[in-house]
Design an enzyme around this catalytic site. Structure first.
Site, short mmCIF file in Angstrom:
data_model
loop_
_atom_site.label_atom_id
_atom_site.label_comp_id
_atom_site.label_asym_id
_atom_site.label_seq_id
_atom_site.Cartn_x
_atom_site.Cartn_y
_atom_site.Cartn_z
N LYS A 113 0.94 4.03 -2.85
CA LYS A 113 0.49 5.38 -2.54
C LYS A 113 1.57 6.43 -2.80
CE LYS A 113 -3.80 5.14 -1.30
NZ LYS A 113 -4.80 5.46 -2.35
N TYR B 176 0.84 -1.21 0.00
CA TYR B 176 0.00 0.00 0.00
C TYR B 176 0.87 1.26 0.00
CZ TYR B 176 -3.74 3.10 1.78
OH TYR B 176 -4.66 4.11 1.97
P1 NAI Z 1 -13.49 2.42 1.48
O1 NAI Z 1 -13.06 1.00 1.55
O2 NAI Z 1 -14.58 2.90 2.36
O3 NAI Z 1 -13.90 2.77 -0.02
C1 NAI Z 1 -13.14 2.36 -1.14
C2 NAI Z 1 -14.10 1.96 -2.24
O4 NAI Z 1 -13.33 1.57 -3.38
C3 NAI Z 1 -14.98 0.77 -1.87
O5 NAI Z 1 -16.35 1.09 -1.98
C4 NAI Z 1 -14.56 -0.32 -2.83
O6 NAI Z 1 -15.63 -1.16 -3.25
C5 NAI Z 1 -14.00 0.49 -4.00
N1 NAI Z 1 -13.06 -0.29 -4.81
C6 NAI Z 1 -12.10 -1.13 -4.37
N2 NAI Z 1 -11.45 -1.68 -5.40
C7 NAI Z 1 -12.01 -1.18 -6.53
C8 NAI Z 1 -11.75 -1.37 -7.91
N3 NAI Z 1 -10.78 -2.20 -8.33
N4 NAI Z 1 -12.49 -0.69 -8.81
C9 NAI Z 1 -13.48 0.15 -8.39
N5 NAI Z 1 -13.78 0.35 -7.08
C10 NAI Z 1 -13.04 -0.30 -6.16
O7 NAI Z 1 -12.16 3.32 1.69
P2 NAI Z 1 -11.96 4.88 1.99
O8 NAI Z 1 -11.44 5.01 3.36
O9 NAI Z 1 -13.14 5.66 1.59
O10 NAI Z 1 -10.72 5.19 1.02
C11 NAI Z 1 -10.78 6.04 -0.10
C12 NAI Z 1 -9.37 6.35 -0.56
O11 NAI Z 1 -8.67 7.10 0.44
C13 NAI Z 1 -8.52 5.12 -0.85
O12 NAI Z 1 -7.71 5.37 -1.98
C14 NAI Z 1 -7.66 5.01 0.39
O13 NAI Z 1 -6.46 4.32 0.14
C15 NAI Z 1 -7.44 6.46 0.73
N6 NAI Z 1 -7.10 6.69 2.12
C16 NAI Z 1 -8.03 6.56 3.11
C17 NAI Z 1 -7.68 6.84 4.42
C18 NAI Z 1 -8.69 6.82 5.50
O14 NAI Z 1 -8.33 7.27 6.63
N7 NAI Z 1 -9.91 6.37 5.27
C19 NAI Z 1 -6.30 7.16 4.81
C20 NAI Z 1 -5.41 7.28 3.70
C21 NAI Z 1 -5.80 7.04 2.41
#
Ligand code: NAI
Length: 306
Positions: free
Chosen positions: A171, A167
């Protein structure tokens, strides 16, 4: 300037917007006047399976509020499918203006136990996925002489974390991708920036709680709503942010943090050149006071969210 019309006439693709941070961005973009392609594969947190309901629910909600949106259920990791997302935007709404690369999964495991599949899955969704959608939109952006890329990085890559080699590498790779796009596409009026979010979501709810310190950290993350990220992303996506590109911005509840980028901090030189021994005896001691400790994200962002 008014929030409601900030993105009027714009068409956005928000990947992974069926849940978490992406969902809130898709909703706010629609409320600010954009037509939105809501992409979400709907898989598990580690990327297995598929479910159409998260993306469809967001589309239904946007429509119920009077906005325009269409669902896409494909994986960003597939180049053809990512091209299809941009084509869907152009076919359905006539153009593409904004690409938000937010989709993500986790396969956390200590490095020596990480499998090739753990590596490939995470790199393919985050880094390759961000390339796929960005590249598919690039010819449209060049032709129309405008466009906005907003990519999602993480302090796990920017600073560090345990058990996230796949990851963190993906990132930080996204930061390099974003800066390169910013440089290559500035001549076409296109901007490219990175967001490092902090938010309570399915992703952060998977953080293992094995100690009091873990519990304290997770309790802290629980106070950081996923909806807090969207205003910064909408602002970056607007015409008003035409001069902001190649930046990394963290959003942590009510704080917006402009992050540093790598620059030389100190150097040592010997006119006669270096041997391994003089590197050990002269260069390293000279540089040691300026070397970075092995910090993790929470060592640097160690204050309560504001
Ligand atoms: P989440 O897990 O709630 O949402 C991510 C969404 O991406 C999910 O609905 C999932 O179904 C979708 N997804 C996964 N693989 C996919 C694919 N191959 N094609 C299309 N959709 C796909 O995660 P969250 O927390 O909302 O994360 C959003 C972004 O922010 C991510 O890139 C994550 O790495 C980044 N991030 C989040 C942090 C946090 O504190 N929540 C911290 C640092 C980064």
């Amino acid at each position: 300037m008014s929030d409601n019309t900030l993105l009027a006439g714009k068409v956005a693709l928000v990947t992974g917007s069926g849940r978490g941070v992406g969902r809130e961005m898709a909703l706010m973009m629609a409320r600010c006047g954009a037509k939105v392609i809501v992409n979400d594969l709907g898989g598990s947190g580690t990327g297995e399976g598929a479910d159409k309901s998260p993306a469809q629910e967001v589309v239904d909600l946007i429509k119920s509020e009077g906005g325009e949106a269409a669902a896409n259920f494909d994986s960003v990791a597939d180049y053809k499918a990512a091209t299809g997302m941009i084509e869907q935007a152009v076919d359905t709404f006539g153009r593409i203006d904004i690409v938000v690369n937010n989709a993500g999964i986790l396969r956390d495991v200590i490095f020596h136990k990480m499998t090739e599949d753990d590596w490939d899955s995470v790199v393919n969704v985050h880094l390759k996925g961000s390339f796929n959608t960005s590249h598919a939109a690039s010819t449209h952006f060049r032709k129309q002489q405008s466009g906005r890329y907003i990519h999602f990085t993480s302090t796990s890559g920017l600073i560090g974390n345990f058990g996230q080699a796949n990851y963190s590498a993906a990132k930080l790779g996204i930061v390099g991708l974003s800066k390169s796009i910013a440089l290559d596409m500035a001549r076409f009026g296109v901007t490219s920036n990175c967001i490092g979010p902090f938010a309570w979501s399915r992703m952060t709810s998977s953080i293992p709680v094995k100690s009091d310190a873990d519990k304290e950290r997770v309790d802290r993350i629980k106070t950081m709503g996923a909806e807090k990220i969207a205003p910064v992303v909408v602002a970056l996506a607007s015409d008003e942010a035409a001069d902001i590109s190649g930046q990394i911005i963290c959003v942590r509840r009510n704080e917006i943090v402009l992050m540093s980028q790598s620059r030389p901090i100190t150097s040592m030189q010997r006119n006669e050149g270096w041997t391994p021994t003089t590197v050990l005896e002269h260069a390293f001691p000279g540089m040691r006071p300026r070397m970075y400790p092995l910090d993790r994200s929470q060592d640097v962002f160690n204050w309560d969210p504001v």
